[in-house]
Design a protein around this motif. Structure first.
Motif, PDB file in Angstrom:
ATOM      1  N   MET A   1      35.712  43.619  29.865  1.00 37.62           N
ATOM      2  CA  MET A   1      34.682  42.919  30.629  1.00 37.62           C
ATOM      3  C   MET A   1      35.307  41.826  31.499  1.00 37.62           C
ATOM      4  SD  MET A   1      31.874  44.427  30.096  1.00 37.62           S
ATOM      5  CE  MET A   1      31.100  45.572  28.950  1.00 37.62           C
ATOM      6  N   GLN A   2      36.295  41.120  30.956  1.00 39.69           N
ATOM      7  CA  GLN A   2      36.991  40.104  31.744  1.00 39.69           C
ATOM      8  C   GLN A   2      37.763  40.740  32.898  1.00 39.69           C
ATOM      9  OE1 GLN A   2      39.225  38.237  28.607  1.00 39.69           O
ATOM     10  NE2 GLN A   2      37.616  36.728  28.153  1.00 39.69           N
ATOM     11  N   ALA A   3      38.342  41.905  32.651  1.00 38.86           N
ATOM     12  CA  ALA A   3      39.036  42.632  33.725  1.00 38.86           C
ATOM     13  C   ALA A   3      38.049  43.063  34.801  1.00 38.86           C
ATOM     14  CB  ALA A   3      39.755  43.846  33.142  1.00 38.86           C
ATOM     15  N   CYS A   4      36.839  43.459  34.387  1.00 42.56           N
ATOM     16  CA  CYS A   4      35.784  43.835  35.341  1.00 42.56           C
ATOM     17  C   CYS A   4      35.416  42.649  36.219  1.00 42.56           C
ATOM     18  CB  CYS A   4      34.560  44.344  34.582  1.00 42.56           C
ATOM     19  SG  CYS A   4      33.095  44.591  35.609  1.00 42.56           S
ATOM     20  N   ILE A   5      35.237  41.472  35.604  1.00 41.99           N
ATOM     21  CA  ILE A   5      34.884  40.266  36.359  1.00 41.99           C
ATOM     22  C   ILE A   5      35.981  39.921  37.365  1.00 41.99           C
ATOM     23  CG2 ILE A   5      34.499  37.777  36.139  1.00 41.99           C
ATOM     24  CD1 ILE A   5      33.219  38.404  33.373  1.00 41.99           C
ATOM     25  N   GLU A   6      37.215  40.010  36.932  1.00 40.44           N
ATOM     26  CA  GLU A   6      38.342  39.701  37.817  1.00 40.44           C
ATOM     27  C   GLU A   6      38.435  40.709  38.962  1.00 40.44           C
ATOM     28  OE1 GLU A   6      41.345  37.373  39.218  1.00 40.44           O
ATOM     29  OE2 GLU A   6      39.977  36.982  37.533  1.00 40.44           O
ATOM     30  N   ALA A   7      38.154  41.979  38.666  1.00 39.02           N
ATOM     31  CA  ALA A   7      38.205  43.010  39.710  1.00 39.02           C
ATOM     32  C   ALA A   7      37.166  42.754  40.791  1.00 39.02           C
ATOM     33  CB  ALA A   7      38.000  44.388  39.080  1.00 39.02           C
ATOM     34  N   VAL A   8      35.979  42.286  40.386  1.00 42.73           N
ATOM     35  CA  VAL A   8      34.928  41.991  41.372  1.00 42.73           C
ATOM     36  C   VAL A   8      35.301  40.772  42.203  1.00 42.73           C
ATOM     37  CG1 VAL A   8      32.510  41.359  41.685  1.00 42.73           C
ATOM     38  CG2 VAL A   8      33.132  43.024  39.929  1.00 42.73           C
ATOM     39  N   LYS A   9      35.819  39.739  41.545  1.00 43.67           N
ATOM     40  CA  LYS A   9      36.157  38.492  42.249  1.00 43.67           C
ATOM     41  C   LYS A   9      37.280  38.685  43.260  1.00 43.67           C
ATOM     42  CE  LYS A   9      34.641  35.198  38.716  1.00 43.67           C
ATOM     43  NZ  LYS A   9      35.063  34.141  37.759  1.00 43.67           N
ATOM     44  N   THR A  10      38.172  39.606  42.996  1.00 43.74           N
ATOM     45  CA  THR A  10      39.305  39.839  43.905  1.00 43.74           C
ATOM     46  C   THR A  10      39.060  40.995  44.872  1.00 43.74           C
ATOM     47  OG1 THR A  10      40.363  41.258  42.230  1.00 43.74           O
ATOM     48  CG2 THR A  10      40.975  38.921  42.247  1.00 43.74           C
TER      49      THR A  10
END
Length: 427
Positions: free
Chosen positions: A394-403
């Protein structure tokens, strides 16, 4: 002409289908004319039955104001609020795309509300219910237990006026029907849930209460000056030409596709019509078109793919997997490997988390930074009881969206919100 009459009669037995049919004709003028006649008929009859002394000319001007409010105020506000709920682009772009379909739908809804309201008005008047209701209301408003606002408020005289009360009873049914129809029109035009359509309609009607008087004042000033009217026409002519040109082009495209389906060997025509129905949320009609495309060409891989997506939406998970398997058997990399993501989403919905993880391994091998894929993998691990792995994904998902690039951020933001909500709920 017979088509317009048929759509009008469908008000009484298939109003949603009639609304879609009239919207797809590609011409707004006949819908506006029919709405004008219906509004005039209801307003004139309701006022006469209530005992008001308004004439034909006054009712014609009042009807023109109602049509203007729908066209100038209600349609743009509904489009603005709907775009705030589900952003699809700039307001100008969305208004250009959706103005004509939404306006046609609302004018059809207005016509339906007026026709049904007119029938109710006639029944109430000649059955004696009108007189009984007015007498009951007058007794209630004149009694010692009457609400304070009916005796001393700014509209106290109106509540003692039998003409006003009778007309209010008639209008109550018409406006109630129009309100329900507006929700259906918004839901169908913007392809959103009923709850969102209700919220959009409620907020838009509230805003219209403040905007409509200002718009009518400006409109009255412009209408009273031939020079200003000509100047406004020249200023907006190109913009409305773009709106109507795009609407007519979409309608002509759909009609040409329907004509093309007469060719028994043209699977692509049925497939493209299926996509149109699918984009409007008409899943059963879309399913029929995709199935017909497969009857013509059993190797129409895109039809299998869309049938799988529809089956998942309708919670027919076994059918969805069966259709996705047909896609994978023909092309495992279909739609940039997104077929595996669809398979995984279906397995997660069905509670088969291990199968979902296997499918997502295939997808993320080729698209490791896809936010939706990462979110679904997190859901799969959560279903298997792997809490640490789920949180990490889930944290990787959030980071993928932000970048993600700006053009991808809007479409991926949903998964950021879903992942954040998952992390909060799991803490």
């Amino acid at each position: 002409m017979l088509d317009w009459l048929r759509f009008l009669l469908m008000t009484f037995y298939a109003p949603v289908r009639g609304m879609r049919g009239m919207r797809d004709r590609g011409s707004l003028a006949p819908v506006v004319l029919i709405a004008f006649v219906g509004q005039f008929a209801f307003g004139f009859v309701a006022k006469q039955f209530a005992g008001a002394g308004y004439g034909v000319v006054w009712e014609l001007f009042h009807t023109a104001k109602v049509i203007a409010i729908v066209a100038i105020v209600l349609v743009p506000i509904l489009t603005l609020v709907a775009n705030m709920f589900d952003r699809r682009g700039s307001f100008r772009v969305v208004l250009t795309q959706e103005y004509a379909p939404l306006a046609a739908s609302l004018f059809y809804v207005l016509t339906a509300a007026n026709l049904i309201g007119l029938l109710i008005t006639v029944v109430l008047h000649y059955s004696g219910v009108q007189d009984q209701t007015v007498a009951m209301l007058l007794q209630a408003y004149r009694g010692p237990e009457a609400p304070e606002f009916t005796r001393t408020g700014p509209m106290a005289d109106q509540f003692q006026n039998p003409i006003f009360l009778a007309y209010s009873v008639f209008v109550m049914f018409q406006r109630g029907l129009f309100g329900v129809g507006m929700i259906v029109a918004v839901k169908d035009t913007f392809r959103m849930s009923a709850a969102r359509a209700f919220a959009v309609t409620l907020l838009s009607c509230f805003a219209a209460q403040f905007v409509a008087p200002i718009a009518l004042h400006l409109f009255s000033g412009v209408a009273g000056s031939p020079f200003l009217l000509f100047f406004l026409f020249m200023l907006l002519r190109g913009y409305f030409s773009d709106i109507m040109g795009g609407h007519r082009a979409r309608a002509a495209f759909k009609q040409n596709l329907e004509s093309a389906t007469l060719n028994p060997a043209d699977a692509s025509a049925h497939y493209n019509l299926g996509l149109i129905h699918q984009s409007r949320g008409e899943l059963d009609q879309a399913r029929e078109r995709f199935e017909r495309a497969l009857q013509i060409d059993a190797d129409e891989i895109d039809a299998y793919y869309q049938l799988g997506r529809i089956a998942r939406q309708q919670k027919r998970y076994a059918d969805a997997i069966q259709n996705f398997e047909q896609v994978v058997a023909r092309n495992p990399a279909h739609s940039q490997h997104e077929v595996w993501r669809e398979v995984a989403a279906t397995y997660i919905a069905a509670g088969q988390f291990e199968d979902a993880r296997t499918a997502l391994d295939q997808f993320l091998e080729h698209r490791p930074s896809d936010p939706e894929g990462l979110y679904l993998m997190g859901r799969a691990h959560a279903g298997l009881g792997h809490k640490r792995e789920a949180t990490s994904l889930m944290q990787a998902c959030i980071e993928a969206v932000k970048t993600a690039p700006a053009y991808k951020y809007r479409s991926s933001k949903r998964w950021l919100n879903e992942a954040q909500q998952f992390i909060k709920s799991s803490q």
